[in-house]
Design a protein around this motif. Structure first.
Motif, short mmCIF file in Angstrom:
data_model
loop_
_atom_site.label_atom_id
_atom_site.label_comp_id
_atom_site.label_asym_id
_atom_site.label_seq_id
_atom_site.Cartn_x
_atom_site.Cartn_y
_atom_site.Cartn_z
N GLU A 1 0.84 -1.21 0.00
CA GLU A 1 0.00 0.00 0.00
C GLU A 1 0.88 1.25 0.00
N GLU A 2 1.96 1.22 0.73
CA GLU A 2 2.88 2.37 0.75
C GLU A 2 3.45 2.64 -0.64
N GLN A 3 3.78 1.60 -1.38
CA GLN A 3 4.29 1.77 -2.74
C GLN A 3 3.21 2.30 -3.67
N ARG A 4 1.96 1.86 -3.49
CA ARG A 4 0.86 2.36 -4.32
C ARG A 4 0.63 3.86 -4.07
N VAL A 5 0.73 4.28 -2.82
CA VAL A 5 0.59 5.70 -2.50
C VAL A 5 1.72 6.48 -3.17
N ALA A 6 2.94 5.95 -3.11
CA ALA A 6 4.08 6.61 -3.75
C ALA A 6 3.86 6.69 -5.26
N LEU A 7 3.30 5.64 -5.85
CA LEU A 7 3.00 5.65 -7.28
C LEU A 7 1.97 6.73 -7.62
N ARG A 8 0.90 6.80 -6.85
CA ARG A 8 -0.12 7.83 -7.09
C ARG A 8 0.49 9.23 -6.97
N ASP A 9 1.34 9.43 -5.97
CA ASP A 9 2.00 10.72 -5.80
C ASP A 9 2.90 11.03 -7.01
N ALA A 10 3.62 10.03 -7.50
CA ALA A 10 4.50 10.23 -8.64
C ALA A 10 3.70 10.57 -9.90
N VAL A 11 2.60 9.87 -10.12
CA VAL A 11 1.76 10.17 -11.29
C VAL A 11 1.21 11.59 -11.19
N ARG A 12 0.80 11.99 -10.00
CA ARG A 12 0.29 13.34 -9.78
C ARG A 12 1.36 14.39 -10.08
N MET A 13 2.60 14.11 -9.69
CA MET A 13 3.68 15.05 -9.97
C MET A 13 3.93 15.18 -11.47
N VAL A 14 3.85 14.07 -12.19
CA VAL A 14 4.12 14.09 -13.62
C VAL A 14 2.96 14.71 -14.39
N GLN A 15 1.73 14.38 -14.02
CA GLN A 15 0.56 14.84 -14.77
C GLN A 15 0.01 16.16 -14.26
N GLY A 16 0.31 16.52 -13.06
CA GLY A 16 -0.22 17.75 -12.49
C GLY A 16 -1.45 17.47 -11.65
N PRO A 17 -1.83 18.43 -10.83
CA PRO A 17 -2.91 18.23 -9.86
C PRO A 17 -4.31 18.33 -10.44
N GLU A 18 -4.47 18.63 -11.75
CA GLU A 18 -5.80 18.87 -12.29
C GLU A 18 -6.65 17.61 -12.42
N LEU A 19 -6.06 16.43 -12.34
CA LEU A 19 -6.83 15.20 -12.49
C LEU A 19 -7.55 14.86 -11.19
N PRO A 20 -8.86 14.52 -11.26
CA PRO A 20 -9.56 14.12 -10.04
C PRO A 20 -9.06 12.76 -9.57
N GLU A 21 -9.12 12.55 -8.26
CA GLU A 21 -8.74 11.27 -7.68
C GLU A 21 -9.84 10.24 -7.94
N PRO A 22 -9.47 8.97 -8.11
CA PRO A 22 -10.50 7.95 -8.28
C PRO A 22 -11.32 7.81 -7.00
N PRO A 23 -12.63 7.51 -7.13
CA PRO A 23 -13.47 7.35 -5.93
C PRO A 23 -12.88 6.30 -5.00
N GLY A 24 -12.95 6.58 -3.72
CA GLY A 24 -12.46 5.63 -2.71
C GLY A 24 -10.97 5.73 -2.45
N SER A 25 -10.25 6.56 -3.22
CA SER A 25 -8.81 6.68 -2.98
C SER A 25 -8.59 7.54 -1.75
N GLU A 26 -7.43 7.36 -1.16
CA GLU A 26 -7.09 8.10 0.06
C GLU A 26 -7.15 9.60 -0.18
N ALA A 27 -6.63 10.07 -1.32
CA ALA A 27 -6.60 11.51 -1.61
C ALA A 27 -8.00 12.06 -1.85
N ALA A 28 -8.90 11.27 -2.45
CA ALA A 28 -10.26 11.74 -2.73
C ALA A 28 -11.03 11.97 -1.45
#
Length: 153
Positions: A104-131
């Motif tokens: 789970e820690e690696q998945r969170v790191a992956l989501r953070d990395a994707v967010r850094m590359v794509q930018g914050p404009e993308l909505p989080e998937p439902p049920g995700s920690e960030a959403a």
């Protein structure tokens, strides 16, 4: 693509990366000797090999050299992952299998990395920690014209 480092090369590079400054054979030797019995000439040969392979650069200091990493451990890891992924005959399946192995820690790191590359404009998937965090992107509003009767109500 870089070949994976051998066990002793990795032990030496771990120190060079961790210290993040030019190092001498003696410094690496003294630190390695806390874990294993190893000769000065062995460490010198490993650092020379790493220099020949392009992992470290060196500058003369008196009769010795100071060695410094050419790139980061993160860049090395990324290159290894990219090479392994590019060799797959089904890259999507390889990614799915890889994601399935992540903690789970690696998945969170992956989501953070994707967010850094794509930018914050993308909505989080439902049920995700960030959403579920305050200030997270709101779910998109339903299109009122999409109702079955076409009335928009």
């Amino acid at each position: 693509m870089p070949r994976p480092l051998g066990e002793l090369e990795d032990s030496v590079m771990t120190r060079v990366w961790k210290w993040n400054r030019p190092v001498t054979v003696r410094e690496v030797l003294e630190d390695l000797q806390q874990e294993r019995s190893i000769a000065y000439t062995t460490v010198m040969t490993v650092l020379d090999n790493l220099h020949q392979k392009g992992w470290v650069r060196r500058e003369a200091e008196g009769r010795a050299y100071r060695y410094e990493a050419v790139s980061t451990r993160a860049a090395y890891s990324a290159a290894l992952m990219n090479d392994a992924w590019s060799q797959s005959d089904n890259p999507a399946a390889a990614l799915v299998a890889f994601f399935g192995m992540m903690s789970e820690e690696q998945r969170v790191a992956l989501r953070d990395a994707v967010r850094m590359v794509q930018g914050p404009e993308l909505p989080e998937p439902p049920g995700s920690e960030a959403a579920e965090r305050p200030g997270a992107a709101e779910p998109s509003q339903e299109n009122p014209a999409a109702h079955e009767d076409g009335s928009g109500r």
